[in-house]
Design a protein around this motif. Structure first.
Motif, PDB file in Angstrom:
ATOM      1  N   LEU A 191       0.832  -1.211   0.000  1.00 20.36           N
ATOM      2  CA  LEU A 191       0.000   0.000   0.000  1.00 20.36           C
ATOM      3  C   LEU A 191       0.863   1.255   0.000  1.00 20.36           C
ATOM      4  O   LEU A 191       0.583   2.219  -0.731  1.00 20.36           O
ATOM      5  CB  LEU A 191      -0.910  -0.018   1.219  1.00 20.36           C
ATOM      6  CG  LEU A 191      -2.024   1.020   1.283  1.00 20.36           C
ATOM      7  CD1 LEU A 191      -3.076   0.744   0.226  1.00 20.36           C
ATOM      8  CD2 LEU A 191      -2.657   1.046   2.665  1.00 20.36           C
ATOM      9  N   ALA A 192       1.920   1.269   0.791  1.00 20.50           N
ATOM     10  CA  ALA A 192       2.824   2.423   0.823  1.00 20.50           C
ATOM     11  C   ALA A 192       3.536   2.600  -0.515  1.00 20.50           C
ATOM     12  O   ALA A 192       3.775   3.727  -0.963  1.00 20.50           O
ATOM     13  CB  ALA A 192       3.844   2.253   1.945  1.00 20.50           C
ATOM     14  N   SER A 193       3.866   1.485  -1.189  1.00 17.69           N
ATOM     15  CA  SER A 193       4.534   1.603  -2.494  1.00 17.69           C
ATOM     16  C   SER A 193       3.617   2.255  -3.527  1.00 17.69           C
ATOM     17  O   SER A 193       4.081   2.945  -4.434  1.00 17.69           O
ATOM     18  CB  SER A 193       4.974   0.222  -2.980  1.00 17.69           C
ATOM     19  OG  SER A 193       3.838  -0.578  -3.329  1.00 17.69           O
ATOM     20  N   GLY A 194       2.291   2.033  -3.394  1.00 20.18           N
ATOM     21  CA  GLY A 194       1.374   2.672  -4.335  1.00 20.18           C
ATOM     22  C   GLY A 194       1.323   4.170  -4.199  1.00 20.18           C
ATOM     23  O   GLY A 194       0.927   4.881  -5.135  1.00 20.18           O
ATOM     24  N   ALA A 195       1.726   4.706  -3.032  1.00 22.26           N
ATOM     25  CA  ALA A 195       1.720   6.163  -2.833  1.00 22.26           C
ATOM     26  C   ALA A 195       2.938   6.831  -3.420  1.00 22.26           C
ATOM     27  O   ALA A 195       2.942   8.053  -3.606  1.00 22.26           O
ATOM     28  CB  ALA A 195       1.626   6.478  -1.340  1.00 22.26           C
ATOM     29  N   VAL A 196       3.987   6.077  -3.720  1.00 25.94           N
ATOM     30  CA  VAL A 196       5.242   6.648  -4.234  1.00 25.94           C
ATOM     31  C   VAL A 196       5.120   6.795  -5.747  1.00 25.94           C
ATOM     32  O   VAL A 196       5.255   5.823  -6.497  1.00 25.94           O
ATOM     33  CB  VAL A 196       6.445   5.757  -3.857  1.00 25.94           C
ATOM     34  CG1 VAL A 196       7.741   6.388  -4.360  1.00 25.94           C
ATOM     35  CG2 VAL A 196       6.511   5.573  -2.345  1.00 25.94           C
ATOM     36  N   ARG A 197       4.836   8.000  -6.191  1.00 24.11           N
ATOM     37  CA  ARG A 197       4.632   8.231  -7.629  1.00 24.11           C
ATOM     38  C   ARG A 197       5.918   8.079  -8.434  1.00 24.11           C
ATOM     39  O   ARG A 197       5.871   7.915  -9.657  1.00 24.11           O
ATOM     40  CB  ARG A 197       4.056   9.633  -7.848  1.00 24.11           C
ATOM     41  CG  ARG A 197       2.650   9.818  -7.318  1.00 24.11           C
ATOM     42  CD  ARG A 197       2.182  11.244  -7.537  1.00 24.11           C
ATOM     43  NE  ARG A 197       0.795  11.450  -7.183  1.00 24.11           N
ATOM     44  CZ  ARG A 197       0.368  11.740  -5.958  1.00 24.11           C
ATOM     45  NH1 ARG A 197       1.250  11.822  -4.965  1.00 24.11           N
ATOM     46  NH2 ARG A 197      -0.903  11.919  -5.714  1.00 24.11           N
ATOM     47  N   LYS A 198       7.040   8.184  -7.786  1.00 27.12           N
ATOM     48  CA  LYS A 198       8.319   8.102  -8.489  1.00 27.12           C
ATOM     49  C   LYS A 198       8.494   6.762  -9.188  1.00 27.12           C
ATOM     50  O   LYS A 198       9.187   6.671 -10.215  1.00 27.12           O
ATOM     51  CB  LYS A 198       9.456   8.327  -7.487  1.00 27.12           C
ATOM     52  CG  LYS A 198      10.839   8.451  -8.097  1.00 27.12           C
ATOM     53  CD  LYS A 198      11.013   9.776  -8.791  1.00 27.12           C
ATOM     54  CE  LYS A 198      12.447   9.954  -9.260  1.00 27.12           C
ATOM     55  NZ  LYS A 198      12.640  11.232  -9.981  1.00 27.12           N
ATOM     56  N   ILE A 199       7.879   5.693  -8.662  1.00 25.88           N
ATOM     57  CA  ILE A 199       8.064   4.355  -9.233  1.00 25.88           C
ATOM     58  C   ILE A 199       6.812   3.863  -9.946  1.00 25.88           C
ATOM     59  O   ILE A 199       6.747   2.681 -10.306  1.00 25.88           O
ATOM     60  CB  ILE A 199       8.463   3.353  -8.131  1.00 25.88           C
ATOM     61  CG1 ILE A 199       7.364   3.239  -7.077  1.00 25.88           C
ATOM     62  CG2 ILE A 199       9.785   3.738  -7.494  1.00 25.88           C
ATOM     63  CD1 ILE A 199       7.605   2.147  -6.051  1.00 25.88           C
ATOM     64  N   HIS A 200       5.821   4.730 -10.148  1.00 20.47           N
ATOM     65  CA  HIS A 200       4.604   4.294 -10.826  1.00 20.47           C
ATOM     66  C   HIS A 200       4.920   3.811 -12.244  1.00 20.47           C
ATOM     67  O   HIS A 200       5.810   4.329 -12.909  1.00 20.47           O
ATOM     68  CB  HIS A 200       3.590   5.427 -10.876  1.00 20.47           C
ATOM     69  CG  HIS A 200       2.792   5.535  -9.610  1.00 20.47           C
ATOM     70  ND1 HIS A 200       1.700   6.363  -9.476  1.00 20.47           N
ATOM     71  CD2 HIS A 200       2.909   4.902  -8.415  1.00 20.47           C
ATOM     72  CE1 HIS A 200       1.212   6.252  -8.261  1.00 20.47           C
ATOM     73  NE2 HIS A 200       1.930   5.371  -7.594  1.00 20.47           N
ATOM     74  N   GLY A 201       4.142   2.850 -12.689  1.00 22.72           N
ATOM     75  CA  GLY A 201       4.348   2.311 -14.023  1.00 22.72           C
ATOM     76  C   GLY A 201       4.914   0.905 -13.949  1.00 22.72           C
ATOM     77  O   GLY A 201       4.605   0.100 -13.043  1.00 22.72           O
ATOM     78  N   ARG A 202       5.768   0.578 -14.892  1.00 20.02           N
ATOM     79  CA  ARG A 202       6.333  -0.772 -14.969  1.00 20.02           C
ATOM     80  C   ARG A 202       7.179  -1.129 -13.745  1.00 20.02           C
ATOM     81  O   ARG A 202       7.077  -2.252 -13.238  1.00 20.02           O
ATOM     82  CB  ARG A 202       7.156  -0.900 -16.250  1.00 20.02           C
ATOM     83  CG  ARG A 202       7.678  -2.298 -16.496  1.00 20.02           C
ATOM     84  CD  ARG A 202       8.370  -2.398 -17.833  1.00 20.02           C
ATOM     85  NE  ARG A 202       8.843  -3.750 -18.076  1.00 20.02           N
ATOM     86  CZ  ARG A 202       9.496  -4.123 -19.158  1.00 20.02           C
ATOM     87  NH1 ARG A 202       9.738  -3.223 -20.115  1.00 20.02           N
ATOM     88  NH2 ARG A 202       9.897  -5.368 -19.314  1.00 20.02           N
ATOM     89  N   PRO A 203       8.025  -0.195 -13.219  1.00 20.10           N
ATOM     90  CA  PRO A 203       8.794  -0.552 -12.011  1.00 20.10           C
ATOM     91  C   PRO A 203       7.900  -0.942 -10.836  1.00 20.10           C
ATOM     92  O   PRO A 203       8.217  -1.889 -10.103  1.00 20.10           O
ATOM     93  CB  PRO A 203       9.609   0.713 -11.719  1.00 20.10           C
ATOM     94  CG  PRO A 203       9.716   1.406 -13.031  1.00 20.10           C
ATOM     95  CD  PRO A 203       8.433   1.124 -13.734  1.00 20.10           C
TER      96      PRO A 203
END
Length: 439
Positions: free
Chosen positions: A159-171
């Motif tokens: 859930l916390a990773s979904g908030a990090v826009r820097k890695i949105h997309g394929r990563p």
């Protein structure tokens, strides 16, 4: 006195700063801290407003309705760790103090990550990514060490990773696959239950995917709203340009006619009082008509008329001592084309009266029914433009505005010297034209 400390302009002591008294150091952005993260929790559309102190009257009371998720939105999910906390108090965990430190570390880093991810100062930097890496390390450590209820921290990590826009997309998608597989594998070895392992892995994947999707949707809505505001601003600017162009054409022609007729009154008054009074009556009529046209232009309902402009052109040319010659061949024009050609006649005759010094002006209008084209030609026998003058199509505001308006309607405007003497203005326009913008 020497015993007194020097003070600056604001009454503050100039002590404690390197480089000598009176110098001021420019500080860079502060390191991410809890106070800064909680204070600057803002969305993408508020970067400029909140950075300049324009908070819209909300202060620090939190986001307004419809602004999307914030860091505070992710805090209630920490209740998933209640089972781990219960194990600590009940003594089920093998090492109570180590488990408590692990839980404290996870909660602290989790809060840091979600607030840094929404902080406009750190959102697009690597700070949330580094925090997420630390959170992943803590999650793997406590899940492997204590198991059972501690495996629920994998969905929280996702859930916390979904908030990090820097890695949105394929990563982010690859990261979710790794986290889901890891959570499922660890759960399978600890519980020996494949369904439990699948549930933990599935929950881990869905948590991060849903969070990232919701944030992406809100970001898209904000971008669309910003685009809508930009389009509205552009429409207002175009309308202002249209109105200023119309106002220039209206006042330029009307004031030129008034000036010419006033000069005629001054010349005729000593020897022909009746003619001077007739010119004065024309000035009054032109002024009243100008007031009516300006009111109509302001309300946006002004419709040009080619026949009316031709009558006014004859009157203005005669008052200026210029012989008018008007020729009109072909069927009547539709209202849109007639209005556009009326503006051209107004501007062309105004320029002739002001600048040409001509004795004769010819206005010819032809309608080609075969090609559905209308052609307007205005020529005079004046001095023409001086060699140092700028091109008429770009130098004068009136002709420039007409050129842009005709181009938008599919027409053309060409102007320049007419042979050795005089000036020539030629306009071609489709008969069936719909001029853009309200008239």
């Amino acid at each position: 006195m020497r015993g007194k400390r020097q003070t600056g302009q604001n009454g503050q002591c100039g002590r404690g700063e390197r480089g000598g008294p009176g110098r001021r150091r420019t500080r860079g952005p502060a390191a991410p801290g809890w106070a800064g993260l909680l204070e600057l929790d803002a969305g993408p559309q508020e970067d400029g407003a909140r950075g300049s102190g324009e908070t819209g009257g909300r202060g620090r009371r939190g986001p307004a309705k419809g602004e999307g998720p914030r860091g505070y939105t992710f805090l209630p999910w920490l209740l998933m760790g209640v089972g781990a906390l219960s194990n600590i108090f009940s003594g089920k965990s093998q090492n109570t103090w180590l488990a408590g430190l692990g839980l404290l570390a996870f909660n602290s880093i989790y809060i840091f990550v979600v607030f840094a991810a929404f902080n406009p100062r750190y959102r697009d930097s690597r700070v949330p990514v580094y925090g997420l890496a630390a959170l992943a390390a803590v999650t793997y450590a406590i899940a492997i060490a204590f198991g059972h209820s501690w495996l629920l921290f994998f969905p929280l990590l996702s859930l916390a990773s979904g908030a990090v826009r820097k890695i949105h997309g394929r990563p982010h998608f690859i990261l979710l696959l790794v986290l889901s597989a890891s959570a499922g594998t660890i759960a399978g070895r600890l519980f020996g239950d494949h369904w439990m392992a699948a549930a933990i892995g599935y929950g881990t994947f869905v948590s991060g995917m849903v969070a990232a999707t919701v944030l992406s949707l809100f970001d898209t809505v904000k971008q669309l709203d910003a685009t809508r505001q930009e389009l509205a601003r552009t429409a207002v600017e175009k309308e202002r340009l249209r109105f200023s162009r119309d106002l220039h054409d209206l006042l330029g022609h009307t004031l030129s006619v008034i000036v010419v007729k006033a000069e005629a009154v001054r010349r005729l008054a000593p020897r022909d009082l009746d003619a001077a009074l007739a010119q004065a009556a024309d000035i009054e009529a032109v002024g009243r008509q100008a007031l009516t046209e300006i009111r109509e232009a302001v309300t946006g309902y002004r419709e040009g008329s080619l026949s009316t402009e031709l009558d006014r052109a004859r009157s203005a040319l005669q008052a200026a001592g210029i012989e008018p010659v008007v020729r009109h061949s072909g069927p009547p024009l539709p209202p849109q084309a007639s209005a556009l050609l009326g503006w051209v006649v107004r501007e062309g005759v105004t320029n002739t009266v002001r600048h040409s010094g001509a004795t004769r002006c010819e206005i010819e209008i032809r309608t080609d029914t075969a090609n559905d084209r209308a052609r307007l030609t205005i020529t005079d026998d004046g001095t023409g433009p001086a060699p140092s003058d700028p091109p008429p199509t770009t130098g004068g505001t009136g002709l420039k505005g007409l050129t842009e308006r005709l181009a938008a309607a599919g027409g053309t405007l060409d102007s320049g010297p007419d042979g050795r003497h005089g000036f020539r203005l030629v306009v071609e326009l489709p008969v069936d034209v719909e001029e853009p913008g309200p008239r």
